[in-house]
Design a protein around this motif. Sequence first.
Motif, PDB file in Angstrom:
ATOM      1  N   UNK A 395      61.025  -7.572  28.799  1.00 63.48           N
ATOM      2  CA  UNK A 395      62.045  -7.828  27.784  1.00 63.48           C
ATOM      3  C   UNK A 395      63.105  -6.732  27.740  1.00 63.48           C
ATOM      4  N   UNK A 396      62.907  -5.660  28.496  1.00 63.17           N
ATOM      5  CA  UNK A 396      63.877  -4.556  28.545  1.00 63.17           C
ATOM      6  C   UNK A 396      64.108  -4.139  30.001  1.00 63.17           C
ATOM      7  N   UNK A 397      64.586  -5.060  30.832  1.00 64.86           N
ATOM      8  CA  UNK A 397      64.701  -4.754  32.262  1.00 64.86           C
ATOM      9  C   UNK A 397      65.698  -3.642  32.576  1.00 64.86           C
ATOM     10  N   UNK A 398      66.744  -3.524  31.784  1.00 64.37           N
ATOM     11  CA  UNK A 398      67.739  -2.485  32.055  1.00 64.37           C
ATOM     12  C   UNK A 398      67.109  -1.101  31.954  1.00 64.37           C
ATOM     13  N   UNK A 399      66.344  -0.880  30.892  1.00 61.63           N
ATOM     14  CA  UNK A 399      65.716   0.430  30.721  1.00 61.63           C
ATOM     15  C   UNK A 399      64.606   0.647  31.739  1.00 61.63           C
ATOM     16  N   UNK A 400      63.925  -0.435  32.130  1.00 56.30           N
ATOM     17  CA  UNK A 400      62.876  -0.307  33.141  1.00 56.30           C
ATOM     18  C   UNK A 400      63.453   0.216  34.447  1.00 56.30           C
ATOM     19  N   UNK A 401      64.539  -0.386  34.892  1.00 55.18           N
ATOM     20  CA  UNK A 401      65.146   0.022  36.153  1.00 55.18           C
ATOM     21  C   UNK A 401      65.809   1.395  36.010  1.00 55.18           C
ATOM     22  N   UNK A 402      66.472   1.625  34.880  1.00 52.39           N
ATOM     23  CA  UNK A 402      67.140   2.917  34.674  1.00 52.39           C
ATOM     24  C   UNK A 402      66.125   4.066  34.723  1.00 52.39           C
ATOM     25  N   UNK A 403      64.998   3.888  34.048  1.00 54.21           N
ATOM     26  CA  UNK A 403      64.022   4.979  33.937  1.00 54.21           C
ATOM     27  C   UNK A 403      63.122   5.101  35.174  1.00 54.21           C
ATOM     28  N   UNK A 404      62.702   3.975  35.733  1.00 54.91           N
ATOM     29  CA  UNK A 404      61.734   4.028  36.832  1.00 54.91           C
ATOM     30  C   UNK A 404      62.393   4.196  38.196  1.00 54.91           C
ATOM     31  N   UNK A 405      63.524   3.520  38.406  1.00 53.75           N
ATOM     32  CA  UNK A 405      64.157   3.549  39.732  1.00 53.75           C
ATOM     33  C   UNK A 405      65.310   4.550  39.800  1.00 53.75           C
ATOM     34  N   UNK A 406      66.296   4.401  38.899  1.00 56.57           N
ATOM     35  CA  UNK A 406      67.478   5.260  38.988  1.00 56.57           C
ATOM     36  C   UNK A 406      67.147   6.718  38.683  1.00 56.57           C
ATOM     37  N   UNK A 407      66.226   6.961  37.755  1.00 50.65           N
ATOM     38  CA  UNK A 407      65.832   8.347  37.470  1.00 50.65           C
ATOM     39  C   UNK A 407      65.150   8.978  38.682  1.00 50.65           C
ATOM     40  N   UNK A 408      64.389   8.166  39.428  1.00 53.20           N
ATOM     41  CA  UNK A 408      63.763   8.677  40.655  1.00 53.20           C
ATOM     42  C   UNK A 408      64.833   9.043  41.676  1.00 53.20           C
ATOM     43  N   UNK A 409      65.879   8.222  41.755  1.00 52.69           N
ATOM     44  CA  UNK A 409      66.982   8.550  42.666  1.00 52.69           C
ATOM     45  C   UNK A 409      67.623   9.882  42.268  1.00 52.69           C
ATOM     46  N   UNK A 410      67.855  10.060  40.985  1.00 48.91           N
ATOM     47  CA  UNK A 410      68.448  11.314  40.502  1.00 48.91           C
ATOM     48  C   UNK A 410      67.593  12.506  40.904  1.00 48.91           C
ATOM     49  N   UNK A 411      66.293  12.402  40.652  1.00 48.46           N
ATOM     50  CA  UNK A 411      65.407  13.535  40.907  1.00 48.46           C
ATOM     51  C   UNK A 411      65.244  13.825  42.393  1.00 48.46           C
ATOM     52  N   UNK A 412      65.160  12.777  43.219  1.00 51.91           N
ATOM     53  CA  UNK A 412      65.001  13.040  44.652  1.00 51.91           C
ATOM     54  C   UNK A 412      66.232  13.752  45.215  1.00 51.91           C
ATOM     55  N   UNK A 440      58.788  -4.234  40.258  1.00 52.60           N
ATOM     56  CA  UNK A 440      59.939  -4.137  41.151  1.00 52.60           C
ATOM     57  C   UNK A 440      60.641  -2.795  41.002  1.00 52.60           C
ATOM     58  N   UNK A 441      60.727  -2.289  39.778  1.00 54.34           N
ATOM     59  CA  UNK A 441      61.384  -0.996  39.573  1.00 54.34           C
ATOM     60  C   UNK A 441      60.601   0.129  40.249  1.00 54.34           C
ATOM     61  N   UNK A 442      59.269   0.035  40.259  1.00 52.81           N
ATOM     62  CA  UNK A 442      58.456   1.052  40.935  1.00 52.81           C
ATOM     63  C   UNK A 442      58.534   0.878  42.450  1.00 52.81           C
ATOM     64  N   UNK A 443      58.682  -0.369  42.930  1.00 53.59           N
ATOM     65  CA  UNK A 443      58.892  -0.574  44.364  1.00 53.59           C
ATOM     66  C   UNK A 443      60.196   0.079  44.801  1.00 53.59           C
TER      67      UNK A 443
END
Length: 655
Positions: A395-412, A440-443
């Motif tokens: 129900x909150x896909x934007x935050x899921x992708x922002x926190x799980x995927x995009x934050x990982x991109x930032x940190x790497x 999907x966000x973790x993938x």
Amino acid sequence: MRRRLRSVAVPVHRHALPQVALDAALVALAYFVAYQLRFDEGVPERYEQLLDRSLTIAVATSVVVFWAFGLYRHWWRYTSQQEFLRVVQAVFVATMVTVGLIAVLDPAYVTTPQGLEGLSPPTGVIALFFLLMLGLLVGARFVVRLFYDRPVGSLKPRRGARSVLIVGAGEGGRLVLKEILRNASLGLRPVGFVDDDPRKSGLRIAGVRVQGSTRRLGRILDDVEPDEVLIAIPSASGALRAKVVTACRERGVTVRTLPTVFELLRTGGRMVRQVREVRVEDVLGREPVRMEVERLGAYLRGRCVMVTGAGGSIGAELCRQIARVHPSRLVLVDHAEDNLFAIERELVEDRHVLHAHPVLADCKERDRMRDVLGEHRPEVVFHAAAYKHVGMMETNPVEAVRNNALATRVLTELAAEAGVGTFVLVSTDKAVTPATVMGASKALAEWQVEAAAARHPETIYTAVRFGNVLGSSGSVVPIFRRQIAAGGPLTVTDPDMTRYFMTIPEAVQLIVQAGSLATGGEVFVLEMGEPVRIMELADQMIRLSGLEPGRDIAIEVVGPRPGEKLHEELFNPYETGVATEAPRILRAERRALDPTWVERAFDHVGALVDEGDAATLAARVAELALVRGRAEATGGEPEPDGAVAAAGEAVPGQA
């Protein structure tokens, strides 16, 4: 020089002064009695003179030797077998040194036809002195230990004490028995042991009989009729615990257990004080993976380590385990103030970790994380910060992708910029053939780690994938516990649904070890045995609560949630599990991704996140997973432009 001498000196602690005085008196007594026993008709005058003049030498020399052997570094009540052996060695050396010093420093002379002749203690006196001194010193320590082990007040159990049958007659069972006998306040009365070692059957340990093996447990319970059963085997398998729980449940006998090895290491303290109820993780039947964190995490010793999501269930346990290997600095990053405060206080106040540095920050904020990495310069980063509740992320896909995927991109990217040596991503089995936004966000996060490994070879990037973690926030076990406490029903989505399970310590050890195994771009997976049926798990939890499924607590099948799979998997169809040098840890072997495709996919997903288009975003992250899956299945490469173009088209059924 004065400072160096002061550090070498080892003063006698005040608690040892009575021990020194008693030992001195016993040595003097042994030396005097040795002469009396050697000469039946009285000690000759010349040896009487030798006795008087050498008694002080014997006492002083012996005490100094005892001090040198470390006999006064411990309370006598805690004397172990090793300490008794040290006493034997010290007494032998003290006897030899005493005889030598008497001969050299203070000889007594007698007149003989040949003139004056030196006089030394006779051989019989030396032998008697050794035996008497050894007997008196060992006896004194044994009496003190016996007094404290079984004080007078505990020899007779308190009225109304509960009878307890102890499963396990090994070291754990003996320690439990020892504490029960020493502490009448526990209100327990041991009535027997149960042990599967046939050599112990019928033996008595401190007066308590080994009744037989667990194969006869039902009959033993009927004969002994204990009030409760205590599993005193910290390393007991889930199958053994389940057998004991089943036999006791049929007879209405309470079962408790010692903590596991992991819990003992974390908590310390007296063993009986830590006895707890049997939990569901004790009886799942899968042998836990046990690793030596101090050895496997040795690469972290003396290094600066950063943990994101440090206040979560996985992140907090990571901090506890990493602290045990003594990094030079442990940086705790979390955006939840309460969780960060709790783990920081636990490390500092309970575990006396003086190098923990809490940082209140959000991993999604590039500038803030750049400052954190620049200030602390971590050499190893464990990225455990993530949203993981499947239903909420749907129900909150934007935050899921922002926190799980995009934050990982930032940190790497920032990790490479800051010169981090090793970057470990905490992933999940839901990233395998993802059917939900969270998966999907973790993938996507896994792909980003793989792409970063290709782009920044100076930093080692790796991901760790595992199944459901027992006891973690939002997992099924705490949910079932709350439902049982509320009187039910327990909600199960499908009677045939299965999941892989592991404990938090197991997950953390895998994460720590992955950092030492990684060479760059790998995904490590724990070999987790057979999956567990959720229906059976619900049944076990109700029974462990002393209730009957269906009668006291209902189990209700409510149907799967959107995107929820019947059976989770540990590997994608295009991956192969390959053994590593670590037992039961596998590496997911697959073709390398094109970093350019990952970069463009993230650019497009990031644009959708900025737009806040939740419906389109949910569809597109799932489509990206399918694009890679199709490419792997056909042996081709995912087309970056095609993937992005496909993501821009409307998907049937989506608004």
